[in-house]
Design a protein around this motif. Structure first.
Motif, PDB file in Angstrom:
ATOM      1  N   GLN A   1       0.779   5.846  -8.721  1.00 23.50           N
ATOM      2  CA  GLN A   1       0.939   4.628  -9.520  1.00 23.50           C
ATOM      3  C   GLN A   1       1.051   3.398  -8.618  1.00 23.50           C
ATOM      4  N   GLN A   2       1.678   3.571  -7.462  1.00 17.88           N
ATOM      5  CA  GLN A   2       1.790   2.462  -6.517  1.00 17.88           C
ATOM      6  C   GLN A   2       0.418   2.052  -5.995  1.00 17.88           C
ATOM      7  N   VAL A   3      -0.439   3.047  -5.700  1.00 23.48           N
ATOM      8  CA  VAL A   3      -1.799   2.743  -5.258  1.00 23.48           C
ATOM      9  C   VAL A   3      -2.565   2.001  -6.350  1.00 23.48           C
ATOM     10  N   ILE A   4      -2.470   2.491  -7.556  1.00 18.42           N
ATOM     11  CA  ILE A   4      -3.208   1.882  -8.673  1.00 18.42           C
ATOM     12  C   ILE A   4      -2.725   0.462  -8.927  1.00 18.42           C
ATOM     13  N   GLN A   5      -1.421   0.238  -8.801  1.00 20.27           N
ATOM     14  CA  GLN A   5      -0.889  -1.114  -8.971  1.00 20.27           C
ATOM     15  C   GLN A   5      -1.429  -2.045  -7.885  1.00 20.27           C
ATOM     16  N   ALA A   6      -1.618  -1.506  -6.683  1.00 16.01           N
ATOM     17  CA  ALA A   6      -2.084  -2.338  -5.578  1.00 16.01           C
ATOM     18  C   ALA A   6      -3.590  -2.546  -5.579  1.00 16.01           C
ATOM     19  N   ARG A   7      -4.352  -1.552  -6.046  1.00 15.82           N
ATOM     20  CA  ARG A   7      -5.807  -1.583  -5.845  1.00 15.82           C
ATOM     21  C   ARG A   7      -6.640  -1.649  -7.121  1.00 15.82           C
ATOM     22  N   CYS A   8      -6.096  -1.259  -8.254  1.00 13.84           N
ATOM     23  CA  CYS A   8      -6.916  -1.101  -9.461  1.00 13.84           C
ATOM     24  C   CYS A   8      -6.546  -2.037 -10.602  1.00 13.84           C
TER      25      CYS A   8
ATOM     26  N   PRO B   1       0.828  -1.215   0.000  1.00  9.87           N
ATOM     27  CA  PRO B   1       0.000   0.000   0.000  1.00  9.87           C
ATOM     28  C   PRO B   1       0.854   1.253   0.000  1.00  9.87           C
ATOM     29  N   ALA B   2       0.306   2.293  -0.602  1.00  8.45           N
ATOM     30  CA  ALA B   2       1.042   3.549  -0.663  1.00  8.45           C
ATOM     31  C   ALA B   2       1.088   4.204   0.704  1.00  8.45           C
ATOM     32  N   PRO B   3       2.104   4.985   0.954  1.00  9.72           N
ATOM     33  CA  PRO B   3       2.178   5.690   2.235  1.00  9.72           C
ATOM     34  C   PRO B   3       1.093   6.748   2.334  1.00  9.72           C
ATOM     35  N   ALA B   4       0.795   7.151   3.559  1.00 13.45           N
ATOM     36  CA  ALA B   4      -0.209   8.194   3.759  1.00 13.45           C
ATOM     37  C   ALA B   4       0.232   9.474   3.076  1.00 13.45           C
ATOM     38  N   PRO B   5      -0.717  10.241   2.502  1.00 16.69           N
ATOM     39  CA  PRO B   5      -0.353  11.434   1.765  1.00 16.69           C
ATOM     40  C   PRO B   5       0.262  12.504   2.658  1.00 16.69           C
ATOM     41  N   THR B   6       1.221  13.185   2.110  1.00 21.84           N
ATOM     42  CA  THR B   6       1.821  14.310   2.801  1.00 21.84           C
ATOM     43  C   THR B   6       1.253  15.574   2.203  1.00 21.84           C
TER      44      THR B   6
ATOM     45  N   LEU C   1     -14.917  -1.848  -7.039  1.00 25.94           N
ATOM     46  CA  LEU C   1     -16.251  -2.376  -6.774  1.00 25.94           C
ATOM     47  C   LEU C   1     -16.255  -3.181  -5.482  1.00 25.94           C
ATOM     48  N   GLY C   2     -17.165  -2.821  -4.594  1.00 27.19           N
ATOM     49  CA  GLY C   2     -17.246  -3.527  -3.326  1.00 27.19           C
ATOM     50  C   GLY C   2     -15.979  -3.410  -2.505  1.00 27.19           C
ATOM     51  N   ASN C   3     -15.097  -2.502  -2.910  1.00 26.72           N
ATOM     52  CA  ASN C   3     -13.774  -2.342  -2.291  1.00 26.72           C
ATOM     53  C   ASN C   3     -13.091  -3.691  -2.097  1.00 26.72           C
ATOM     54  N   MET C   4     -13.136  -4.491  -3.175  1.00 26.67           N
ATOM     55  CA  MET C   4     -12.558  -5.833  -3.121  1.00 26.67           C
ATOM     56  C   MET C   4     -11.066  -5.813  -2.809  1.00 26.67           C
ATOM     57  N   THR C   5     -10.386  -4.750  -3.218  1.00 26.29           N
ATOM     58  CA  THR C   5      -8.935  -4.695  -3.022  1.00 26.29           C
ATOM     59  C   THR C   5      -8.550  -3.865  -1.800  1.00 26.29           C
ATOM     60  N   SER C   6      -9.547  -3.483  -1.012  1.00 22.30           N
ATOM     61  CA  SER C   6      -9.321  -2.811   0.285  1.00 22.30           C
ATOM     62  C   SER C   6      -8.520  -1.515   0.171  1.00 22.30           C
ATOM     63  N   ILE C   7      -8.901  -0.654  -0.747  1.00 23.15           N
ATOM     64  CA  ILE C   7      -8.264   0.663  -0.816  1.00 23.15           C
ATOM     65  C   ILE C   7      -8.608   1.433   0.463  1.00 23.15           C
ATOM     66  N   THR C   8      -7.667   2.199   0.959  1.00 20.98           N
ATOM     67  CA  THR C   8      -7.888   2.927   2.211  1.00 20.98           C
ATOM     68  C   THR C   8      -8.292   4.367   1.925  1.00 20.98           C
ATOM     69  N   ASP C   9      -8.826   5.038   2.938  1.00 25.15           N
ATOM     70  CA  ASP C   9      -9.183   6.448   2.799  1.00 25.15           C
ATOM     71  C   ASP C   9      -7.943   7.300   2.542  1.00 25.15           C
ATOM     72  N   ASP C  10      -6.798   6.927   3.136  1.00 29.10           N
ATOM     73  CA  ASP C  10      -5.554   7.658   2.890  1.00 29.10           C
ATOM     74  C   ASP C  10      -5.143   7.564   1.423  1.00 29.10           C
ATOM     75  N   GLU C  11      -5.342   6.393   0.840  1.00 32.05           N
ATOM     76  CA  GLU C  11      -4.974   6.210  -0.564  1.00 32.05           C
ATOM     77  C   GLU C  11      -5.903   6.997  -1.479  1.00 32.05           C
TER      78      GLU C  11
END
Length: 419
Positions: A342-349, A328-333, A394-404
């Motif tokens: 791109q790291q988030v998209i690779q992990a979640r999309c 998962p990507a680090p929390a946004p600064t 969809l259905g947050n199947m990949t568990s994206i976080t609010d930070d991401e």
């Protein structure tokens, strides 16, 4: 090419479904209005013929005089128009669209493992069973109590209870988006089955009796009328359920089953107002309560009132030879770099938006996010769906976080830089 063909099938089936639904709902609303607008005839000749109500109307430069008989005319004309293909074609086109979008991709569109952990094949079977058993339960209630002197009141209460239980169960089994659609499809199945199993067969029996020179049994008319009345109150709730997939704020709510029930109730109250209005009664309490219900839902779902916790992490099934998903990507600064996005998209999309996705047979909506160029090309859609609507994944199947999601938002609002 496969995704392109899929999109055309989706478009044409959806178009057909809307066209047939307009035809069915239009004729249904017209006859409810007509029944409630008829006046007793004053012409002795019409009374002698057995006419119980008539109406004079003007439309499109012509004058019309529809008449309704107390039971049936003394002699039937050779040609009778039957209203049933509108109902059948609406259900058939709707089920075909449901199969194409949901049943063939049940693991993606029906399953939310944060709600209920089941396989895609199980979800598809349960979804179809929902349609079948809702009809069987409803039909049993109407058949058991409908012909009794106080039957209508009992039937209405039991059907209302059935709708509540069914909506609650759907929202605790399926992803929110699918639960709303399946709840609406269950009511739509009841509506179509009413036409197929009771309204049209009852009319055919009455016509057959008359052609044989016998008096038709009025029970068929009463039963058909009861089912038609139910259909008219189901209509607006079903229409909302069909449209709800465009508004994730409703189906993604923590208590989404209650949201759906309140909006459905508002639709039924609005319909009741117009049914009474056709009879010359203007009871403004019905739309007033409907507006109050909608305002209550809107306020409860507003960003100021909601604080949605991050979903529990869920392991997403991957093919045996698939590369491990990026961390998962680090929390946004203060800002957000393209590398982080791109790291988030690779992990979640990427599971649904690669040339060969692992969770779908073809890329979702034909959109690829497997390269920097593709991500930049679809930046607007990524922002709208993942950040604003929070409808994807969809259905947050990949568990994206609010930070991401927030990180993607910062990147887009900074101009979506691709480096």
């Amino acid at each position: 090419m496969e995704a392109y063909i899929f999109d055309w099938l989706n478009l044409l089936l959806r178009w057909l479904h809307v066209i047939t639904a307009i035809a069915w709902i239009g004729s249904s609303f017209y006859f409810v209005w007509l029944d409630n607008s008829l006046v007793a005839p004053t012409d002795p000749e019409l009374v002698e013929k057995g006419v119980g109500g008539e109406l004079w109307a003007v439309h499109g430069g012509g004058f019309y005089n529809p008449q309704k008989y107390l039971l049936a005319p003394k002699a039937l004309p050779q040609h009778l128009h039957w209203f049933y293909w509108e109902a059948y074609s609406t259900w058939l086109s709707g089920f075909a669209l449901f199969s194409l979008l949901y049943l063939f991709n049940a693991n993606v569109f029906l399953v939310d493992r944060n709600v209920f952990d089941m396989s895609g094949s199980m979800a598809g079977g349960v979804a179809v069973a929902f349609l079948v058993f809702n009809w069987l339960i409803y039909d049993t209630v109407c058949s058991t109590f409908g012909d009794r002197p106080d039957g209508d009141r009992k039937v209405n209460l039991l059907v209302a209870l059935q709708v509540v239980v069914s909506v609650w169960a759907a929202c605790h089994l399926f992803s929110g988006r699918a639960a709303f659609l399946i709840s609406g499809a269950s009511l739509a199945t009841i509506m179509s089955a009413n036409v197929l199993a009771w309204i049209i067969p009852g009319q055919r029996k009455m016509v057959a009796s008359m052609r044989a020179g016998q008096a038709p049994d009025p029970i068929h008319g009463r039963r058909g009328k009861q089912r038609s009345v139910h259909n008219t109150y189901f209509t607006l709730p079903v229409l909302f359920a069909m449209l709800s997939n465009h508004y994730s704020m409703t189906y993604s709510a923590p208590h989404n089953w209650l949201v759906l029930l309140m909006i459905m109730a508002a639709g039924a109250l609005v319909r009741q107002f117009f049914v009474l209005r056709h009879k010359g009664v203007n009871n403004w309490w019905y739309p007033g309560v409907a507006v109050a219900l909608l305002l209550t839902v809107a306020i409860a779902l507003s960003p100021m009132m909601r604080s949605k916790p991050a979903p529990k992490p869920v392991a997403v099934a991957q093919p045996a030879d698939a590369a491990p998903a990026p961390a998962p990507a680090p929390a946004p600064t203060a800002g957000a770099s393209f590398a982080q996005v791109q790291q988030v998209i690779q992990a979640r999309c990427i599971q649904c938006h690669a040339e060969k996705p692992s969770l779908m047979p073809t890329p979702g909506k034909g959109i690829l996010l497997d390269s920097a160029e593709h991500i930049a090309q679809h930046a607007q859609q990524i922002y709208q769906q993942a950040v604003v609507a929070k409808a994807m994944p969809l259905g947050n199947m990949t568990s994206i976080t609010d930070d991401e999601r927030a990180l993607i938002g910062k990147w887009f609002e900074a101009g979506a830089p691709a480096n």
